[in-house]
Design a protein around this motif. Structure first.
Motif, short mmCIF file in Angstrom:
data_model
loop_
_atom_site.label_atom_id
_atom_site.label_comp_id
_atom_site.label_asym_id
_atom_site.label_seq_id
_atom_site.Cartn_x
_atom_site.Cartn_y
_atom_site.Cartn_z
N LEU A 114 30.70 -68.45 -18.49
CA LEU A 114 30.15 -67.63 -17.40
C LEU A 114 29.93 -66.23 -17.95
CD1 LEU A 114 29.50 -66.79 -14.43
CD2 LEU A 114 31.99 -66.49 -14.11
N THR B 110 28.67 -62.59 -16.58
CA THR B 110 28.28 -61.83 -15.40
C THR B 110 27.18 -60.82 -15.76
OG1 THR B 110 29.91 -60.03 -15.67
CG2 THR B 110 30.64 -62.03 -14.51
N ASN C 14 24.99 -65.15 -13.99
CA ASN C 14 25.38 -64.50 -12.74
C ASN C 14 24.60 -63.22 -12.51
OD1 ASN C 14 27.36 -61.91 -12.17
ND2 ASN C 14 27.33 -63.39 -10.52
N ALA D 168 32.85 -68.42 -5.66
CA ALA D 168 31.93 -68.77 -6.75
C ALA D 168 32.64 -69.48 -7.89
CB ALA D 168 31.22 -67.52 -7.26
#
Length: 257
Positions: free
Chosen positions: A15, A17, A41, A79
Motif C-alpha cells: 500500500l 499512500t 491511495n 480501508a
C-alpha cells in the motif's frame, strides 16, 4: 539467498499512500516493477483510477485503487480492513502522503500549522499502526515513511513542514523500537529537492534553481526515479537487518555545508 532474490518483491502486497501522482506514483511503479502487487491511495477516486490504469498498462502488475482520507482514523481502519479482507494481507506500507505550506512562523495560523502536522505526521501514525497490527500478528512486514531533507534542515517559511518531517523521523524510530522484535522493519526515505508538478514553479525560478544546483554536490535536482532504488531496497529482503534509519537520497546536499 542469491543477489537478484534480495530485491525481488514477487508475491508481496504493498500500500502506497498519496500515490495518484508525483513521488508516490513513481514509488508505486518501482515496487510494481520489482514484482509487488499494489494498492494505490488518494482522496480523488477519479485520479486514482487513472493512475491504476496507467500503472497496470505500464508494468503488467496487479494494481488496485483505494480512495480514503489518511487523516481520518475511522476511514483508515475501514480501508485497511477492506484491503486485507478483499485483496489480501499487506506486506509493505509506504507512508508518502504529504502537504507543504509556505508561510512565516509569525504569520502562519495555528489551523494551517496543525493541518501540516496532521497530514504529514499524524497520518503516518494512523495508517502505520493500523497496518502494523496485522504485520505484527503475521510476524513480518516492511514500513517505509517518506521524510525529507527538511527532517534535518530548515528554511524560512516552511517551519511547519520541517517540524512534521522531523517528527516523522522520530516516529520511524519509535515504530522500530516497538515492532522490530515482531519481525517488522521500519525505515524512512528522505528525498532532496525533486522535480514534480508541485515543485515546477521553483524549478522554473532561475534564482532558486541556481541555488539548488549550487547547494547540491551532484549539481542537479532529483528526478522521481532517483528515489525508486532506495525504496525497493528498503521494501525488499536486502534490507532485513536495516531498521529505524532515515536514508537521505539528496545528491549529497545534507553531507556538505
Amino acid at each position: 539467498m542469491k543477489t537478484p532474490a534480495l530485491f525481488d518483491l514477487t508475491g508481496r502486497r504493498a500500500l502506497v499512500t498519496g500515490s495518484s501522482k508525483g513521488i508516490g506514483a513513481a514509488l508505486a511503479a518501482g515496487l510494481a516493477e520489482a514484482g509487488a502487487e499494489l494498492v494505490l491511495n488518494g482522496r480523488d477516486a477519479t485520479a486514482l483510477d487513472r493512475a491504476r490504469e496507467d500503472l497496470t498498462e505500464r508494468t503488467g502488475a496487479k494494481v488496485h485503487a483505494m480512495a480514503f482520507d489518511v487523516t481520518d482514523e475511522t476511514a483508515v481502519r475501514r480501508a485497511v480492513r477492506d484491503i486485507e479482507d478483499g485483496i489480501g494481507p499487506l506486506d509493505i506500507l509506504v507512508n508518502n502522503t504529504g502537504v507543504q505550506h509556505r508561510e512565516l512562523l509569525l504569520e502562519v495560523s495555528a489551523a494551517n500549522f496543525e493541518r501540516v502536522l496532521h497530514t504529514n505526521l499524524t497520518s503516518a501514525f494512523l495508517v502505520g499502526r493500523t497496518v502494523a497490527a496485522g504485520m505484527v500478528e503475521r510476524g513480518h512486514g516492511k514500513i517505509v515513511n517518506v521524510c525529507s531533507v527538511q527532517t534535518w534542515l530548515a528554511r524560512p517559511g516552511i517551519a511547519a513542514y520541517a517540524a512534521s518531517k522531523g517528527g516523522l523521523a522520530m516516529l520511524t524510530r519509535g515504530m522500530c523500537a516497538e515492532w522490530a522484535g515482531s519481525g517488522l522493519t521500519v525505515n524512512a526515505l528522505a528525498p532532496g529537492y525533486v522535480v514534480t508538478e508541485l515543485t515546477r514553479p521553483l524549478v522554473q525560478d532561475p534564482a532558486f534553481d541556481s541555488w539548488i544546483r549550487g547547494r547540491t554536490p551532484a549539481g542537479r535536482w532529483a528526478s522521481v526515479e532517483d528515489l525508486v532504488g532506495t525504496l525497493v531496497w528498503l521494501a525488499a529482503p536486502a534490507s532485513d537487518f536495516v531498521n529505524g534509519q532515515v536514508i537521505a537520497v539528496d545528491g549529497g546536499l545534507t553531507a556538505v555545508v
